[in-house]
Design an enzyme around this catalytic site. Structure first.
Site, PDB file in Angstrom:
ATOM      1  N   CYS A 119       0.821  -1.209  -0.241  1.00 23.14           N
ATOM      2  CA  CYS A 119      -0.088   0.000   0.029  1.00 23.14           C
ATOM      3  C   CYS A 119       0.963   1.185  -0.041  1.00 23.14           C
ATOM      4  CB  CYS A 119      -0.885   0.058   1.253  1.00 23.14           C
ATOM      5  SG  CYS A 119      -1.905  -1.396   1.375  1.00 23.14           S
ATOM      6  N   HIS A 252      -3.205   6.919   2.276  1.00 18.78           N
ATOM      7  CA  HIS A 252      -3.593   5.896   1.687  1.00 18.78           C
ATOM      8  C   HIS A 252      -4.855   5.605   2.277  1.00 18.78           C
ATOM      9  CE1 HIS A 252      -4.051   1.730   1.008  1.00 18.78           C
ATOM     10  NE2 HIS A 252      -3.945   1.290   2.258  1.00 18.78           N
ATOM     11  N   ASN A 282     -10.016   0.146   0.055  1.00 21.49           N
ATOM     12  CA  ASN A 282      -8.789   0.080   0.133  1.00 21.49           C
ATOM     13  C   ASN A 282      -8.236  -0.632  -1.389  1.00 21.49           C
ATOM     14  OD1 ASN A 282      -6.118  -0.344   0.538  1.00 21.49           O
ATOM     15  ND2 ASN A 282      -6.276  -1.143   2.585  1.00 21.49           N
TER      16      ASN A 282
END
Length: 325
Positions: A119, A252, A282
């Site tokens: 990520c 993020h 996500n």
């Protein structure tokens, strides 16, 4: 004269299939797994996500986002002389997704490679591209985050399968005599490899281990809220700026609670945070460039503003980039 790098175009792409929480709740119920829209929203802030079709790869999402970024920059694909793709869900073991993307864009000869920092991948990739442009190794870089996380999810685990989605975001980064990327700060701590991982690999045509995502949510949350603030402050210090100089925080998009906690620590109201986690989930390495493009195209982000990008991911990796649009 010193060389800098600036973002001159952004683009993003989401696969057409929108999966709401209610859609996912119904699908999980068929497996005998109970959850609810309220349970998901309260813990994550996620209301929907996009899933790619079985025949759609990361490079397919990446090429659409890249074309939009290239168009926004007012250049052609032939002008690109560096391609970096951040992904944890590559098309193949090899070649790189970047090489496959290069072919799909019709570009030939320039360096193309993947960055794997989960990520945090886009922050890592942007930092690498910035360094290469500053040294003159390239003049126009295409930096992409692209993921199809839906194919590595365990739909028998409600604590992880509700979190992730698919998508791609891209930027064109060009050499400039005017500062754009101001500073960055990257880190990793391999002691925490087990808290977020896909513990499987290919051996002799078979999968060894488990090819599905595993996560210790509490451990990730505890680490994330601490390291994000440290990376943000280190980046600001390198640029000789303060919290007050941040126009937009683009974190993020993992969990709204992590994002809220980071904003509080940086004394930023949520009105200064670009939030897409509610509709995208996500999307790992794609989440920051997706949110960036959203902010640009909705008119929230304007030229001359200072943006702080930051992410955390498996590895455990984390980092931040401060830039002026």
């Amino acid at each position: 004269m010193r060389r800098y790098s600036r973002i001159t175009g952004t683009g993003s792409y989401l696969p057409p299939r929108l999966v709401t929480n209610d859609d996912l709740v119904a699908e999980l119920a068929q497996r005998g797994i109970e959850t609810s829209d309220q349970w998901i929203v309260e813990r994550t802030g996620i209301k929907a996500r996009h899933f790619a079709g079985r025949d759609v790869a990361s490079s397919d999402l990446a090429v659409e986002a890249s074309r939009r970024a290239i168009e926004a920059a007012g250049i052609t694909a032939d002008d690109i002389d560096l391609i970096i793709v951040a992904t944890s869900t590559p098309d193949m073991v090899f070649p790189s997704t970047a090489a496959i993307l290069q072919n799909k864009l019709g570009v030939h000869g320039c360096p193309a490679f993947d960055v794997q920092a989960v990520c945090s991948g886009f922050v890592y990739a942007l930092t690498v591209a910035d360094a290469m442009l500053q040294t003159g190794a390239a003049n126009r870089a295409l930096v992409v985050g692209s993921e199809v996380f839906s194919r590595i999810l365990d739909f028998n685990d409600r604590t992880t399968c509700v979190l992730f989605g698919d998508g791609a975001g891209a930027v064109v980064l060009e050499a400039s005599d005017k500062p754009g990327i101001l500073a960055s700060d990257l880190h990793a701590d391999g002691r925490h490899v087990d808290i977020l991982c896909v513990p499987g690999n290919v051996y002799g045509g078979q999968i060894l281990g488990d090819p599905l995502l595993k996560m210790d949510g509490q451990a990730v949350f505890k680490l994330a809220v601490g390291v994000l603030e440290k990376a943000a402050r280190a980046t600001l210090e390198k640029a000789n700026l303060t919290d007050a100089d941040i126009d937009w925080l683009i974190p993020h998009q993992a969990n709204i609670r992590i994002m809220q906690s980071t904003a509080r620590k940086l004394k930023l109201p949520m009105e200064k945070v670009i939030v897409t986690v509610d509709q995208h989930g996500n999307t790992s390495a794609a989440s920051i460039p997706l949110a960036l493009d959203h902010g640009v195209r909705t008119g929230q982000i304007k030229p001359g503003q200072n943006l702080l990008l930051e992410g955390v991911g498996g590895g455990f990796t984390w980092g931040a980039v401060l830039l002026t649009m």
